[in-house]
Design a protein around this motif. Structure first.
Motif, PDB file in Angstrom:
ATOM      1  N   SER C 188      49.548  37.836  43.988  1.00 28.03           N
ATOM      2  CA  SER C 188      49.354  37.484  45.390  1.00 28.03           C
ATOM      3  C   SER C 188      48.141  38.229  45.924  1.00 28.03           C
ATOM      4  O   SER C 188      47.858  39.356  45.546  1.00 28.03           O
ATOM      5  CB  SER C 188      50.598  37.875  46.177  1.00 28.03           C
ATOM      6  OG  SER C 188      50.464  37.509  47.512  1.00 28.03           O
ATOM      7  N   HIS C 189      47.424  37.571  46.816  1.00 25.31           N
ATOM      8  CA  HIS C 189      46.264  38.176  47.453  1.00 25.31           C
ATOM      9  C   HIS C 189      46.701  39.461  48.155  1.00 25.31           C
ATOM     10  O   HIS C 189      46.207  40.543  47.888  1.00 25.31           O
ATOM     11  CB  HIS C 189      45.700  37.172  48.468  1.00 25.31           C
ATOM     12  CG  HIS C 189      44.256  37.327  48.751  1.00 25.31           C
ATOM     13  ND1 HIS C 189      43.506  36.395  49.384  1.00 25.31           N
ATOM     14  CD2 HIS C 189      43.406  38.325  48.488  1.00 25.31           C
ATOM     15  CE1 HIS C 189      42.265  36.793  49.497  1.00 25.31           C
ATOM     16  NE2 HIS C 189      42.181  37.965  48.968  1.00 25.31           N
ATOM     17  N   LEU C 190      47.656  39.335  49.047  1.00 26.08           N
ATOM     18  CA  LEU C 190      48.231  40.512  49.697  1.00 26.08           C
ATOM     19  C   LEU C 190      49.674  40.184  50.013  1.00 26.08           C
ATOM     20  O   LEU C 190      49.971  39.542  51.019  1.00 26.08           O
ATOM     21  CB  LEU C 190      47.497  40.867  50.997  1.00 26.08           C
ATOM     22  CG  LEU C 190      48.040  42.167  51.594  1.00 26.08           C
ATOM     23  CD1 LEU C 190      47.356  43.364  50.986  1.00 26.08           C
ATOM     24  CD2 LEU C 190      47.923  42.187  53.088  1.00 26.08           C
ATOM     25  N   ALA C 323      37.983  38.757  33.029  1.00 26.97           N
ATOM     26  CA  ALA C 323      37.752  38.848  34.477  1.00 26.97           C
ATOM     27  C   ALA C 323      39.001  38.466  35.267  1.00 26.97           C
ATOM     28  O   ALA C 323      39.205  38.907  36.402  1.00 26.97           O
ATOM     29  CB  ALA C 323      36.579  37.945  34.881  1.00 26.97           C
ATOM     30  N   ALA C 324      39.873  37.647  34.672  1.00 26.09           N
ATOM     31  CA  ALA C 324      41.054  37.143  35.386  1.00 26.09           C
ATOM     32  C   ALA C 324      42.208  38.145  35.434  1.00 26.09           C
ATOM     33  O   ALA C 324      43.172  37.939  36.187  1.00 26.09           O
ATOM     34  CB  ALA C 324      41.529  35.843  34.741  1.00 26.09           C
ATOM     35  N   VAL C 325      42.127  39.221  34.676  1.00 24.99           N
ATOM     36  CA  VAL C 325      43.278  40.118  34.564  1.00 24.99           C
ATOM     37  C   VAL C 325      43.838  40.561  35.913  1.00 24.99           C
ATOM     38  O   VAL C 325      45.043  40.431  36.170  1.00 24.99           O
ATOM     39  CB  VAL C 325      42.944  41.334  33.663  1.00 24.99           C
ATOM     40  CG1 VAL C 325      43.988  42.440  33.833  1.00 24.99           C
ATOM     41  CG2 VAL C 325      42.876  40.900  32.214  1.00 24.99           C
ATOM     42  N   PRO C 326      43.009  41.093  36.825  1.00 21.26           N
ATOM     43  CA  PRO C 326      43.609  41.601  38.075  1.00 21.26           C
ATOM     44  C   PRO C 326      44.156  40.490  38.974  1.00 21.26           C
ATOM     45  O   PRO C 326      44.801  40.786  39.966  1.00 21.26           O
ATOM     46  CB  PRO C 326      42.437  42.308  38.781  1.00 21.26           C
ATOM     47  CG  PRO C 326      41.291  42.304  37.832  1.00 21.26           C
ATOM     48  CD  PRO C 326      41.542  41.283  36.787  1.00 21.26           C
ATOM     49  N   LEU C 327      43.894  39.259  38.642  1.00 23.82           N
ATOM     50  CA  LEU C 327      44.314  38.145  39.491  1.00 23.82           C
ATOM     51  C   LEU C 327      45.617  37.513  39.011  1.00 23.82           C
ATOM     52  O   LEU C 327      46.091  36.538  39.592  1.00 23.82           O
ATOM     53  CB  LEU C 327      43.205  37.081  39.517  1.00 23.82           C
ATOM     54  CG  LEU C 327      41.811  37.595  39.906  1.00 23.82           C
ATOM     55  CD1 LEU C 327      40.758  36.526  39.679  1.00 23.82           C
ATOM     56  CD2 LEU C 327      41.798  38.048  41.359  1.00 23.82           C
ATOM     57  N   LEU C 328      46.172  38.056  37.945  1.00 28.07           N
ATOM     58  CA  LEU C 328      47.373  37.475  37.339  1.00 28.07           C
ATOM     59  C   LEU C 328      48.494  38.502  37.290  1.00 28.07           C
ATOM     60  O   LEU C 328      48.253  39.696  37.134  1.00 28.07           O
ATOM     61  CB  LEU C 328      47.050  37.009  35.918  1.00 28.07           C
ATOM     62  CG  LEU C 328      46.019  35.881  35.810  1.00 28.07           C
ATOM     63  CD1 LEU C 328      45.581  35.692  34.363  1.00 28.07           C
ATOM     64  CD2 LEU C 328      46.602  34.578  36.361  1.00 28.07           C
ATOM     65  N   LYS C 329      49.722  37.975  37.388  1.00 25.52           N
ATOM     66  CA  LYS C 329      50.862  38.885  37.248  1.00 25.52           C
ATOM     67  C   LYS C 329      51.162  39.144  35.780  1.00 25.52           C
ATOM     68  O   LYS C 329      51.601  40.229  35.425  1.00 25.52           O
ATOM     69  CB  LYS C 329      52.106  38.275  37.920  1.00 25.52           C
ATOM     70  CG  LYS C 329      52.087  38.389  39.435  1.00 25.52           C
ATOM     71  CD  LYS C 329      53.507  38.504  40.005  1.00 25.52           C
ATOM     72  CE  LYS C 329      53.488  38.461  41.531  1.00 25.52           C
ATOM     73  NZ  LYS C 329      53.841  37.139  42.061  1.00 25.52           N
ATOM     74  N   SER C 330      50.957  38.133  34.917  1.00 23.01           N
ATOM     75  CA  SER C 330      51.267  38.283  33.502  1.00 23.01           C
ATOM     76  C   SER C 330      50.099  37.832  32.624  1.00 23.01           C
ATOM     77  O   SER C 330      50.165  36.782  31.969  1.00 23.01           O
ATOM     78  CB  SER C 330      52.510  37.452  33.135  1.00 23.01           C
ATOM     79  OG  SER C 330      53.594  37.792  33.967  1.00 23.01           O
ATOM     80  N   PRO C 331      49.025  38.618  32.576  1.00 16.66           N
ATOM     81  CA  PRO C 331      47.930  38.272  31.662  1.00 16.66           C
ATOM     82  C   PRO C 331      48.410  38.434  30.217  1.00 16.66           C
ATOM     83  O   PRO C 331      49.371  39.168  29.970  1.00 16.66           O
ATOM     84  CB  PRO C 331      46.839  39.275  32.016  1.00 16.66           C
ATOM     85  CG  PRO C 331      47.558  40.427  32.645  1.00 16.66           C
ATOM     86  CD  PRO C 331      48.769  39.862  33.304  1.00 16.66           C
ATOM     87  N   PRO C 332      47.773  37.736  29.267  1.00 11.72           N
ATOM     88  CA  PRO C 332      48.263  37.662  27.889  1.00 11.72           C
ATOM     89  C   PRO C 332      48.696  38.998  27.292  1.00 11.72           C
ATOM     90  O   PRO C 332      49.776  39.102  26.725  1.00 11.72           O
ATOM     91  CB  PRO C 332      47.075  37.079  27.122  1.00 11.72           C
ATOM     92  CG  PRO C 332      46.317  36.300  28.137  1.00 11.72           C
ATOM     93  CD  PRO C 332      46.530  36.988  29.442  1.00 11.72           C
TER      94      PRO C 332
END
Lengths: 355, 355, 355, 355
Positions: C188-190, C323-332
């Motif tokens: 979530s954004h915030l 780059a997507a890591v901080p934007l996901l709850k469950s990165p690979p």
């Protein structure tokens, strides 16, 4: 068809902006089919046959050089006024803000040139009601504007805590002249104090003892800026109101202006905390935050006072009108002087005779 | 000297812990010089001549194996009960918790062996009042305990929403037998619903239209654990209460059990949000948090119901007693059936004749 | 001049309404002179040379009969969608919502007719990225859309908790095909969780021990309606996130859906309470309320994921993009698999090569 | 076995009550088996080998006639002190409060008789550390007590905003004399400012733009009574702290003392409101209430400063000790002068050499 109230205003602050824009807002709503007796934010659809939008501005007085000589609808949107610009169409009122009474008039007698000039202006404008809503604390101004209204035979409504409606000598002269005089001090439509009082009353009714309580208020309009300096007297007046409602004052603290926060603009925020003692000494705790549009809170009451004053003029009532009691913080003989039934009877008398 | 109420209890949950510890708390306070008519958390110092501490436990029934056979004061402190252990001295009551009615009794007739056994137990204990406060939802149990009370000639107080006091057939039989029957459903001493209703009422009175509102409740005792499953019916009952108070339901939502949060233990937390529409459509917003000791909230009402029932027994009243109306959510003929004056007259009749 | 991302969307819910209206909102703002690197509510003005408004919708899939066959901008405003209609001008996109995969496809193999049809549609539309944002809980659908994207050679972004990005077998096939695959589960954004975690972290850092804490969430969109049924799994996932941040779970409770409150519409409200133990055992208490526009919270993250995926396509990266890591709850490989420096380097690589 | 810190205190206010009672509280806890490295409310179990309870009061100075000549443990409980009386056993310390420096000393030179007397008293008591915690605003007193400490060769800890630790001339003389000097201005253990800063930082990190924010503080101890008069300077200092953290000040207002509410006693309540702008201009709103025991907040930091000062004395460090940086609002060269690693190395050096 109803003839609108011819209204003169002393002080072109946020209250007037809220009042004027609200009147247009409701006129639009009713034109669009809204039920006049169920308008959101309105207590009484009709008072003495007058709807909330039955108001016509005919004169305005202020001492701000940026407002004097300006069309009323422009003046009321100028800073430091910061009531929001609502989604209504403002057409010129035809009223230009005139020079109001200044400090130099402070020690003038009741028939000073300035007051005479003002009375003439009111008469020339055909005003039925003069609404006094200058910043709090200017007793001389409240009195002087009342004198001008009296001289012009125009009903007077005092929104401030200054003593006018409860000044017996003045009141006697309004009665003698057959002119309505409504004051003093606007009860808030829905403010922190009434919410505080309701909750403290509820606890007492339920047998929950009060351990302690506080109330904080903050805002961003000129009233809050001014309150910084005279917080103490406002605090006393708020505590008095709680005391009258039976609250033990040693347990309660009230901070009328906890802070002037500019970006709140015309919003008012109140924080309440109540700690009570329930069965077996176990605690009860309430925290509340209230956020309102401060000047809407005032305008929602002003609209009723104006209509009461105008209806009184039209039916020939004079001096104080009991219908105004619940709308004022300091009615002439206090809140206990009239029963609810007498208040309602007063409303009826305003309505009945106009028909 | 006042003879204490001889009280039997069905269900040894947090309510009984709150009731028993509270009684000792107030006895200590008064012994220490506190004014009996100004005890914090108590609505009426005296009902029918009975003080809040004029209660003696004489019998107790439960089905929890950990409680059966145990001294009442030990049983009421056992988990899952989690009302706090107050700073009062607990001396043995002399009452041992007996086996209560079980599910196997569910389909027994009105004169089952179990009920007969229970009636004998009540008689043997000399009980004047049987307080029913089992978990909500067990209609059969409420009925069966009421039958036992009736058979024993003991007044019955029903704290739960089950239909007992408003069951006409049962009520007729209690009246015929000359036994008081008080129910149904405890009004909370000070709960989220009454605060919600007060604030919504205040807005309406002030002409602020309701835009939307919600109410959330959470807690950590068995009641909240149970509520998870039957939230829907509780929601309906809370909405009905609001509707009766004139609130438009399409704007309001109530969530009786937003969550079971174990570490809250016997505390109950309520969150309220109210959005209103004021003058000219400008918003009014209220946010409130209420935290109470849930079972204190119940015990503060139970103590009055017990005293009403016992005083009724002693003065020979039978069936429902009007004094109980404001203390119940579902009195037999609804809240409108008696005026405030009739309620007060009922209190007086309990007091007058006992003297 | 930048060529906009050609975007296909699976699921035309509130997230798409927030995304589409937001894109227009920012295009207007920048056209009006706003600084592209300081847009309110936007984390990165440019990703791989792509601004937030460099997005063109080229295809859309849904199963709601009221949306299928409808212009995308009409479909996204239809109920039960309830994201607000922002003050932006919606011109036809030229995209008509097509029939999405249905339950009958649930047990179809990877090369079912439906998936083949979808892949052809994606290819025909010239899509670069397929954004998957169906309601949570449909693992089969997430997999099937991913298969279609893979077959069409279109990058895939999974907003939901279903296992796609972290499915090793699938991931291997995307890499083999040279196609980016970004997932799973939108951070979530915030949201309440990050605020909760921040405050618990602050207390821990300051040596304040945690006594207890809870978190409640409520809302009025379809997600909240669905959450009622699968609250337990969401609760576990939120608790896990706190546990990873070092919070002792026995002291904390999380209620993901304390309630569905219809009039909240697409707003989400979170309540937090934290009780801590400070010096000498004295208490520290924090109460917080957070109110956000739920789908704005999602769109503010989606816009970054879309740009990462498109930039990756254009520079020839395949599989997961750090780059997507901080934007996901469950990165690979979890959050710990990449340092902040590696994340920034990933952003740089997307930008550098496109120049 | 550890030799306790021999501590002298200038000012016997709530901070000393919190410190002294807390020391006993933790001594009891550890005696009862608590883990010294996991004491609730304590940041570091051991500093330079000193536990939180390794403190012995050896001298105390105050100017309140009600405290002078009194046993320290009695004096610290006298009004206007209102820190709660914790559940710990207070045995006589053997320290009698002595007359402190008075206004008449204000214009005395550095070697006035009073300062000489004080230095002798410190030496006679064998003090290692002099803790200065008088009411804020008495620069002359802070300087004079520091001179006395210097003359006696006793380490000095300044809890107030007066300039002592950052006075270069004074600092040079402490270094020349080989004496530690720690100051200035206590960072709060967990106060409104750090919570405010954390949340504003979180929003910024997430790309949520700040629309507006305010912070209000209220309390009931002498500090808040004093704050009424010097709110402006405190406001500036709080705003500066936010500015250093990168917050745009035109959007934030801070009211350090929104009110003195006597019944709050030594509790401090802070209210925060944050309005942000998220994706597509949609709003994010946070409301927070924080309630702490004000002097516990101070004592939890003081205990670390005392131990740093005493450990520094014992290992022969002089002047400022970098370990104190995070515990102060105004360390000599600002917060940026030392890295986290240097701070930790400073702690290590205090510990290593003592062994």
């Amino acid at each position: 068809m109803t003839v609108p109230v011819k209204l003169a205003v002393a002080g072109v602050g946020n209250n007037i902006s809220a009042l004027a824009q609200g009147i247009l807002h409701y006129a639009d709503a009713v034109a669009g089919g809204a039920d006049i007796d169920a308008l959101p934010g309105v207590r009484r659809g009709s008072i003495g046959g007058l709807a909330v939008y039955d108001v016509q501005f005919v004169a305005a007085y202020d001492i701000d050089p940026g407002k004097i000589g300006t069309e009323l609808y422009d003046a009321m949107l100028r800073p430091p006024n910061n009531y929001p610009r609502l989604d209504v169409r403002l057409e010129p009122t035809g009223v230009t803000v005139e020079q109001g009474l200044t400090d130099s008039d402070e020690h003038a007698g009741p028939l000073s040139d300035q007051i005479v000039r003002l009375a003439e202006s009111l008469r020339a404008a055909g005003a039925e009601v003069l609404l006094y809503s200058l910043p709090t604390g200017l007793q001389w101004a409240a009195t002087a504007y009342a004198e001008a209204a009296l001289a012009a035979g125009v009903a007077f409504v005092n929104c401030t805590p200054e003593s006018v409606g409860r000044d017996e000598e003045l009141s006697t002269r309004f009665i003698a002249a057959g002119v309505p005089l409504i004051g003093d001090d606007l009860a808030s439509h829905l403010g922190t104090s009434i919410v505080h009082r309701s909750l403290l009353g509820l606890l007492a009714e339920r047998g929950i003892s009060l351990h302690s309580s506080y109330q904080l208020n903050l805002g961003g309009n000129q009233d809050f800026r001014n309150l910084r300096d005279r917080g103490a007297s406002k605090r006393d007046s708020k505590l008095n109101a709680l005391a009258k409602a039976g609250v033990q004052l040693d347990r309660v603290d009230v901070i009328p202006s906890a802070g002037f926060v500019a970006h709140l603009e015309d919003h008012k925020v109140g924080y309440l905390n109540i700690e009570g003692v329930g069965w077996a000494g176990t605690p009860v705790e309430i925290d509340l935050k209230l956020k309102v549009q401060d000047s809407s809170n005032a305008a929602g009451v002003i609209i009723d006072l104006i209509r009461i004053a105008a209806a009184a003029v039209r039916v020939g009532e004079k001096g104080f009108v009991p219908a105004a009691v619940p709308l004022l913080k300091s009615p002439p003989k206090g809140h206990g002087a009239y029963t609810e039934l007498e208040v309602e009877a007063s409303y009826d008398s305003l309505a009945a005779r106009i028909a």
